[in-house]
Design an enzyme around this catalytic site. Sequence first.
Site, PDB file in Angstrom:
ATOM      1  N   ALA A  52      30.558   2.748 -35.353  1.00 19.10           N
ATOM      2  CA  ALA A  52      31.844   2.408 -34.741  1.00 19.10           C
ATOM      3  C   ALA A  52      32.173   3.331 -33.569  1.00 19.10           C
ATOM      4  CB  ALA A  52      32.953   2.508 -35.776  1.00 19.10           C
ATOM      5  N   GLU A  81      39.672   3.991 -34.371  1.00 17.83           N
ATOM      6  CA  GLU A  81      39.133   3.612 -33.060  1.00 17.83           C
ATOM      7  C   GLU A  81      40.245   3.172 -32.110  1.00 17.83           C
ATOM      8  OE1 GLU A  81      36.315   4.528 -32.446  1.00 17.83           O
ATOM      9  OE2 GLU A  81      35.436   4.719 -34.432  1.00 17.83           O
ATOM     10  N   HIS A  87      41.866   5.921 -30.182  1.00 16.60           N
ATOM     11  CA  HIS A  87      41.199   6.308 -28.933  1.00 16.60           C
ATOM     12  C   HIS A  87      41.663   5.383 -27.795  1.00 16.60           C
ATOM     13  CE1 HIS A  87      38.557   9.240 -30.682  1.00 16.60           C
ATOM     14  NE2 HIS A  87      37.897   8.386 -31.438  1.00 16.60           N
ATOM     15  N   HIS A 117      24.709  16.443 -35.613  1.00 17.13           N
ATOM     16  CA  HIS A 117      25.328  17.099 -34.456  1.00 17.13           C
ATOM     17  C   HIS A 117      24.571  18.325 -33.960  1.00 17.13           C
ATOM     18  CE1 HIS A 117      28.240  14.602 -36.452  1.00 17.13           C
ATOM     19  NE2 HIS A 117      28.965  14.573 -35.359  1.00 17.13           N
TER      20      HIS A 117
HETATM   21 ZN   LIG Z   1      36.636   8.992 -33.044  1.00 17.25          ZN
END
Ligand SMILES: [Zn+2]
Length: 608
Positions: free
Chosen positions: A350, A380, A383, A507
């Site tokens: 996502a 989402e 954002h 990461h």
């Molecule tokens: Zn995010």
Amino acid sequence: MKLRFIGAAALCVALVSGGCNGFVSEVTMGGAPTAADAKTFLDQANQTLDRLVVEASQAGWVGQNFITVDTEALDARHSQLLADAGARYAKEATRFDKIQVPADQRRQLDLLKVSLVLATPSDPKEAEEVTRLNTSMRGVYGKGKWCPDAAKPESCKNIDDITKIMATSRNEKEVRQAWEGWQTISPPIKNDYTRFAELSNKGARELGFADTGAMWRAKYDMPPDDFTKELDRLWDQVRPLYLQLHAYVRMKLHQKYGDVVPANGPLPAHLLGNIWAQDWSNIYDLVAPANADPGFSLTNILERRKMPPLEMVRTGERFYTSLGFEALPKTFWERSLFVRPKDREVVCHASAWDIDNQSDVRIKMCITPTAEDFTTIHHELGHNFYQRAYKDLPVIFRDSANDGFHEAIGDTIALSVTPEYLVRIGLLDKAPDSSRDLGLLMSRALEKVAFLPFGLLIDQWRWKVFSGEIKPAEYNKAWWDLRLKYQGIAPPSPRGDEFFDPGAKYHVPDNTPYTRYFLADILQFQFHRALSNTAGCKTPLHRCSIFESKEAGKSLNAMLSMGISKPWPDALNAIAGTKQMDASAILDYFAPLKTWLEAQTKGQPVGW
Ligand SMILES: [Zn+2]
């Protein structure tokens, strides 16, 4: 907590840098620069970045939605062009360090200098090498597989398979093998990582930073060492709550698994339902408080109603419009991806996108009717609404106040998805009474409280690696020292330095800073408390929903529309009336659970 990243369009101040080949400087070099030169430089930087960001976003969208050799190549090329520009601007901005310019221009120049995640050295060969290492480490992780039986390729398991075993199996041996199995993918990149750290440090030093870690910490509007102290302060605030959760979960797992889980001491890393023990939601059934079942499951409701993905997104949008935000544009509905297509390969992870830096916002998700996806949609959209709120600022200012803010907004809204809210929008007939709160709070704590020390320690490890305090021969030992110190977690079997366990977390090979997720975890509760107060909520914090509060929406928008044009404490002040991050909101939120946990662990050891 999953990584859900924002699209390339939001990456203009979070660049993954490459070399500078082929980039033509737009400022006349030579001679002492003037204030007028600085203005010209910024105008051109904004203009060029605007164009490159749009092109990279378009290529990125196509690359992830129609995966072919060609679209991936186009995507990589445009990302590299953008990264090259970022590296060049970061270096050029230092030319104006001693020039008097207006405050907003000074801030833009400073942001350009701290915008890089990876500063490539000016030697083109080294720049090429460090970029290549970054790509290849990410590739090794992406293709990572554990094959229990080397003779049988069909026995190989990828990260999805292993994640599922960790989440659902209650067979200690099976889980331990899967856990050890996943960490066989990373030893091959240990040497690459060592070299990568060396070269990226070299690039950071050329920009005037002590090392890459110092460059990352410089983004937070305070001296890097002060920022480290801020994190310690926040962790000290929430640590007592974490210790209670840890002690209680240890007691329950000891009952379940026997001496594999010590009655006193650290928790074994493999029995918490997640490869990294960063989210313990999957073991809810093992630790659920008695008689506190909320009596409903949002996943079941969504399934029973056969709610289509589009309607789930509409429901998320309605939350934001109920606060006074403008509805999403028509193009959002035409261009987003909501369902996994049958005819092609796509990246389903996502994400939220801002293609044209104006109104062409989108999300890309493969939605299933589950409570988790319902929450992710709100995340989402957070954002997207942030991106629209700051769209009229200069390009360099189009970002969140700090990187924790962007991740926190949608989660803040998701905290308002309470049972009472579900009743108001007609998804639930009746909210459970407060005797059921413990179940809801426990399940949320297993996600949000359990995550805190993990969110903190990844960069504690990396900052020390970049600074040279942790030497390559101690990479793995130092990793486990930190996991013990912060999480109170130990490996189920010895992890010598032949392993490279940090590399088994996305990461690290991807080189994405991680402190943002710790900050987002803290900030979302602080935002939720502040907005709930503004909305006039009088119930306990975990029962507050800001749905339909125009006052809360106004306060939220005041912060979002600032982008990164002001230091983050000013943005925080706009919403919370304070310039200090404050983890006490988490304590307020979970207060009933903490009292209950203390009663459960009475007479039991706490800590490790
Ligand atoms: Zn995010």
